[in-house]
Write a protein that holds these residues in place. Structure first.
Motif, PDB file in Angstrom:
ATOM      1  N   ILE B  61       0.832  -1.214   0.000  1.00 51.11           N
ATOM      2  CA  ILE B  61       0.000   0.000   0.000  1.00 51.11           C
ATOM      3  C   ILE B  61       0.865   1.262   0.000  1.00 51.11           C
ATOM      4  N   LEU B  62       2.151   1.120   0.340  1.00 55.61           N
ATOM      5  CA  LEU B  62       3.053   2.281   0.233  1.00 55.61           C
ATOM      6  C   LEU B  62       3.665   2.374  -1.163  1.00 55.61           C
ATOM      7  N   LEU B  63       3.477   1.311  -1.961  1.00 54.90           N
ATOM      8  CA  LEU B  63       4.108   1.268  -3.287  1.00 54.90           C
ATOM      9  C   LEU B  63       3.085   1.339  -4.422  1.00 54.90           C
ATOM     10  N   ALA B  64       2.167   0.350  -4.437  1.00 57.76           N
ATOM     11  CA  ALA B  64       1.279   0.208  -5.597  1.00 57.76           C
ATOM     12  C   ALA B  64       0.259   1.337  -5.761  1.00 57.76           C
ATOM     13  N   PRO B  65      -0.510   1.718  -4.717  1.00 57.66           N
ATOM     14  CA  PRO B  65      -1.476   2.807  -4.934  1.00 57.66           C
ATOM     15  C   PRO B  65      -0.789   4.121  -5.326  1.00 57.66           C
ATOM     16  N   ALA B  66       0.398   4.369  -4.737  1.00 58.02           N
ATOM     17  CA  ALA B  66       1.124   5.590  -5.101  1.00 58.02           C
ATOM     18  C   ALA B  66       1.554   5.538  -6.566  1.00 58.02           C
ATOM     19  N   ALA B  70       0.443   8.047  -9.504  1.00 56.88           N
ATOM     20  CA  ALA B  70       1.464   8.815 -10.220  1.00 56.88           C
ATOM     21  C   ALA B  70       1.506   8.495 -11.710  1.00 56.88           C
ATOM     22  N   ALA B  71       1.299   7.238 -12.056  1.00 54.47           N
ATOM     23  CA  ALA B  71       1.577   6.825 -13.433  1.00 54.47           C
ATOM     24  C   ALA B  71       0.416   6.171 -14.169  1.00 54.47           C
ATOM     25  N   PHE B  72      -0.675   5.847 -13.479  1.00 59.20           N
ATOM     26  CA  PHE B  72      -1.739   5.094 -14.146  1.00 59.20           C
ATOM     27  C   PHE B  72      -3.076   5.812 -14.182  1.00 59.20           C
ATOM     28  N   GLY B  73      -3.104   7.107 -13.922  1.00 55.52           N
ATOM     29  CA  GLY B  73      -4.371   7.791 -14.124  1.00 55.52           C
ATOM     30  C   GLY B  73      -4.863   8.635 -12.975  1.00 55.52           C
ATOM     31  N   GLY B  74      -4.019   8.964 -12.018  1.00 48.91           N
ATOM     32  CA  GLY B  74      -4.395   9.914 -10.978  1.00 48.91           C
ATOM     33  C   GLY B  74      -5.536   9.456 -10.092  1.00 48.91           C
ATOM     34  N   LEU B  75      -6.432  10.381  -9.767  1.00 52.62           N
ATOM     35  CA  LEU B  75      -7.472  10.146  -8.770  1.00 52.62           C
ATOM     36  C   LEU B  75      -8.367   8.934  -9.066  1.00 52.62           C
ATOM     37  N   PRO B  76      -8.900   8.762 -10.282  1.00 51.43           N
ATOM     38  CA  PRO B  76      -9.779   7.597 -10.485  1.00 51.43           C
ATOM     39  C   PRO B  76      -9.048   6.267 -10.331  1.00 51.43           C
ATOM     40  N   ALA B  77      -7.768   6.256 -10.696  1.00 56.94           N
ATOM     41  CA  ALA B  77      -6.992   5.025 -10.507  1.00 56.94           C
ATOM     42  C   ALA B  77      -6.871   4.707  -9.026  1.00 56.94           C
ATOM     43  N   VAL B  78      -6.628   5.748  -8.227  1.00 58.42           N
ATOM     44  CA  VAL B  78      -6.497   5.562  -6.780  1.00 58.42           C
ATOM     45  C   VAL B  78      -7.830   5.116  -6.175  1.00 58.42           C
ATOM     46  N   LEU B  79      -8.911   5.780  -6.580  1.00 61.57           N
ATOM     47  CA  LEU B  79     -10.224   5.413  -6.031  1.00 61.57           C
ATOM     48  C   LEU B  79     -10.609   3.989  -6.427  1.00 61.57           C
ATOM     49  N   THR B 226     -12.992  11.581 -13.785  1.00 57.58           N
ATOM     50  CA  THR B 226     -13.520  10.933 -14.993  1.00 57.58           C
ATOM     51  C   THR B 226     -12.422  10.649 -16.020  1.00 57.58           C
ATOM     52  N   PHE B 227     -11.179  10.826 -15.661  1.00 52.59           N
ATOM     53  CA  PHE B 227     -10.069  10.628 -16.605  1.00 52.59           C
ATOM     54  C   PHE B 227     -10.040   9.160 -17.068  1.00 52.59           C
ATOM     55  N   GLY B 228     -10.237   8.970 -18.366  1.00 54.94           N
ATOM     56  CA  GLY B 228     -10.435   7.637 -18.937  1.00 54.94           C
ATOM     57  C   GLY B 228      -9.409   6.580 -18.535  1.00 54.94           C
ATOM     58  N   PRO B 229      -8.126   6.820 -18.792  1.00 55.38           N
ATOM     59  CA  PRO B 229      -7.127   5.801 -18.437  1.00 55.38           C
ATOM     60  C   PRO B 229      -7.144   5.455 -16.946  1.00 55.38           C
ATOM     61  N   GLY B 230      -7.407   6.442 -16.127  1.00 53.23           N
ATOM     62  CA  GLY B 230      -7.476   6.190 -14.685  1.00 53.23           C
ATOM     63  C   GLY B 230      -8.673   5.330 -14.326  1.00 53.23           C
ATOM     64  N   VAL B 231      -9.810   5.612 -14.962  1.00 56.25           N
ATOM     65  CA  VAL B 231     -11.009   4.809 -14.710  1.00 56.25           C
ATOM     66  C   VAL B 231     -10.774   3.362 -15.157  1.00 56.25           C
ATOM     67  N   ALA B 232     -10.153   3.216 -16.332  1.00 59.92           N
ATOM     68  CA  ALA B 232      -9.871   1.859 -16.834  1.00 59.92           C
ATOM     69  C   ALA B 232      -8.967   1.107 -15.865  1.00 59.92           C
ATOM     70  N   PHE B 233      -7.939   1.781 -15.368  1.00 56.81           N
ATOM     71  CA  PHE B 233      -7.043   1.139 -14.411  1.00 56.81           C
ATOM     72  C   PHE B 233      -7.815   0.737 -13.151  1.00 56.81           C
ATOM     73  N   GLY B 234      -8.656   1.674 -12.675  1.00 57.26           N
ATOM     74  CA  GLY B 234      -9.423   1.388 -11.462  1.00 57.26           C
ATOM     75  C   GLY B 234     -10.308   0.170 -11.610  1.00 57.26           C
TER      76      GLY B 234
END
Lengths: 60, 524
Positions: B61-66, B70-79, B226-234
């Motif tokens: 959780i200190l590595l993957a969510p960060a 940072a690299a997979f889509g910002g807020l939607p990826a994190v959520l 709503t950033f597409g790549p981030g949503v897809a990652f999420g």
């Protein structure tokens, strides 16, 4: 190509997200610590597992 | 930068304290092999929550969510990551209750696979589960070794050997009894440490307003839900995490460790609520790292620790070191005991060995698992590809596997076929396999993690539904429990045997083979 930004989180919502998450962690910690203390005290006072149920809540 | 000596000293003190606590708690409480592998009926709601949070929340959780932030889509990826981490706990409420109803004396997910389906699904579940847990363990040690190397220049073999060694001491001695107890203590330390670390970081960086301004100025998509790549990652990470956790023997063990049904309901629900803010906050620091330009050179996987070095005073950095070590220890002990329990339980089924021999085998396997993971963790390998591969296989298998809890017509072959159908689709679209797929003389699909993970799950679920409808088998779910027996063979934990009712097992219950194997000559 510049990505389309549909909706950026506003500063107030962002602050609520940050501090709300921290508050939720604090609430969970308080729940776990308090409930665990109760369980530990209960176990110390009344035996760790019920002889009647074998400890799994099912009567034998 | 934290000094290497200070980081090592703090690591040894923290691990030593939990090792002593685990050994002392287990002393006299591990009377049978059943206690060693399930700690049956010992955790109330709070302890269930604590052990779940500590077990599942590793250093990742200190590595993957960060990295996601940072690299997979910002807020939607994190959520997506946060919600995806909570879903397995929610699903485990009905699954856990059903498992305890059908196999009240059970120990493992593989037992259920064998009793419900047969040898083919059993073999598949054993392979996938052990593969996933071994990768998880190696990834944890690799991650923490890299992090401590970055923050305090601790040589990677030192970190892996220290954590592997201390965890081995108390898990080999006390099994799940020690693991659950140390998990609870670790959760009580980890949660405030996380909160203090995150709050300190926010304040050190100028407060939430400054972070927001930095993120929007650097890249507005970082905070666009709503950033597409981030949503897809999420979405795809949710499928990946779900499948992997449903085949995590460490979680299944805690279903049996729970005192009663209410402990499962409340324990898993609160754990689900707890992981959402934890993963969200961790991911937030990836977003902030990206906003501050710290990950521009490709350091997204250690984004959190880059931020630690960049902006934190030494005391926060030191608390993060302790946090990372405890996160890994609490997950590593879970994986060690889970893998060892799988093999031990299965060994008990096929080998007519006495309890003491099985107990020794369990401890030996725990040692082998810990040593192997420490060796792999010290190498500094990139385990991301292995992690994703393990997640993909689990995503294809978990629906057919769990369907057997309710379906009476799904057969062994039907479940395996449904799993393979999902696996074929997932493999075809899996980016890691794209070079190999491209070499085949067939049309190749466009690689996509989203299609691979969602496809593996959805196709296997659809195939399961078809197999359920056309399946001719009429399994009697009510008799599954008769095929699983307690491991009531006596076992020494090296301490004193507990007095009656003092956390031990209930003794022989039904005169089964486990009781017959009791050697009766156990030393105190």
């Amino acid at each position: 190509m510049t990505p389309v930004v549909l909706a950026t989180l506003g500063p107030t919502a962002f602050a609520a997200f940050v501090w709300g998450s921290l508050a939720l962690v604090a609430v969970v910690f308080c729940y776990v610590a308090a409930a665990y203390a109760r369980e530990a005290l209960g176990a110390a006072g009344g035996g760790k597992r019920s002889e009647a149920t074998g400890g799994d809540g099912r009567k034998r | 930068m934290v000094s290497t000596e200070l980081a090592l000293a703090v690591t040894v003190v923290a691990l030593g304290a939990f090792t002593v606590a685990g050994v002392l708690h287990a002393r006299g409480r591990v009377r049978t092999l059943d206690d060693y592998v399930t700690a049956r009926g010992t955790t109330g709601p709070a302890a269930t929550t604590a052990t779940l949070v500590a077990s599942v929340m590793g250093a990742w959780i200190l590595l993957a969510p960060a990295e996601a932030g940072a690299a997979f889509g910002g807020l939607p990826a994190v959520l997506g990551y946060a919600l995806g981490s909570a879903i397995p706990f929610l699903l485990f409420v009905p699954v856990g209750l059903r498992v305890r109803e059908l196999l009240p004396e059970g120990h493992s997910l593989t037992e259920f696979a064998l009793a419900r389906y047969g040898r083919w699904m059993y073999a598949l579940v054993v392979a996938v589960s052990i593969f996933y847990m071994s990768v998880f363990l190696a990834a944890e040690l690799t991650g923490v070794a890299a992090a401590l190397s970055l923050v305090a220049e601790v040589p990677q073999p030192y970190t892996a050997a220290l954590i592997g060694g201390f965890v081995l001491l108390y898990t080999a001695y006390g099994g799940l009894v020690a693991s659950v107890f140390t998990d609870t203590l670790q959760a009580i330390v980890i949660l405030p440490l996380l909160a203090v670390s995150f709050a300190g970081a926010v304040l050190a960086l100028g407060g939430a307003g400054s972070l927001h301004a930095a993120a929007t100025a650097a890249d507005p998509t970082l905070l666009d839900p709503t950033f597409g790549p981030g949503v897809a990652f999420g979405v795809y990470v949710a499928f990946a995490v779900l499948g992997a956790n449903m085949l995590n023997q460490g979680v299944w063990q805690r279903v049996y460790a729970a005192r009663d049904d209410e402990s499962i309901r409340r324990g898993f629900l609160v754990a689900a609520v707890a992981v959402i803010p934890l993963v969200s906050l961790a991911g937030l620091f990836g977003i902030v790292s990206a906003a501050l330009g710290l990950t521009a050179d490709g350091g997204a996987s250690v984004a959190f620790f880059l931020l630690v070095i960049e902006a934190f005073p030494e005391w926060i950095a030191l608390s993060v070191v302790v946090l990372a070590v405890l996160l890994v220890a609490s997950s590593a002990d879970t994986m060690c005991t889970a893998i060892a329990s799988l093999v031990t339980v299965d060994l008990a089924r096929v080998v007519d060995a006495e309890g003491r021999t099985l107990g020794r085998a369990g401890r030996l396997l725990t040692a082998l698992v810990a040593v192997g993971a420490a060796v792999v963790g010290a190498q500094g390998y990139s385990v991301l590809a292995l992690f994703l591969t393990a997640d993909l296989v689990a995503a294809a298998v978990f629906v057919p596997f769990l369907a057997g809890l309710w379906s009476t017509s799904l057969s062994d072959r039907g479940a395996v076929a449904a799993s393979l159908a999902g696996l074929v689709v997932g493999t075809a679209y899996f980016p890691q396999f794209a070079p190999a797929i491209a070499a085949l003389p067939v049309p190749t699909p466009t690689p996509s993690f989203l299609v691979a993970f969602a496809g593996a799950t959805i196709v296997s679920a659809a195939a399961t539904a078809v197999a359920h409808v056309v399946g001719g088998e009429q399994a009697d779910l009510g008799t599954l429990g008769a095929e699983v027996r307690r491991l009531d063979s006596p076992m020494t934990d090296g301490g004193v045997i507990a007095e009656a009712g003092d956390g031990g097992s209930d003794g022989p219950t039904d005169g089964d083979a486990g009781a017959d194997r009791a050697n009766g000559g156990e030393e105190a």
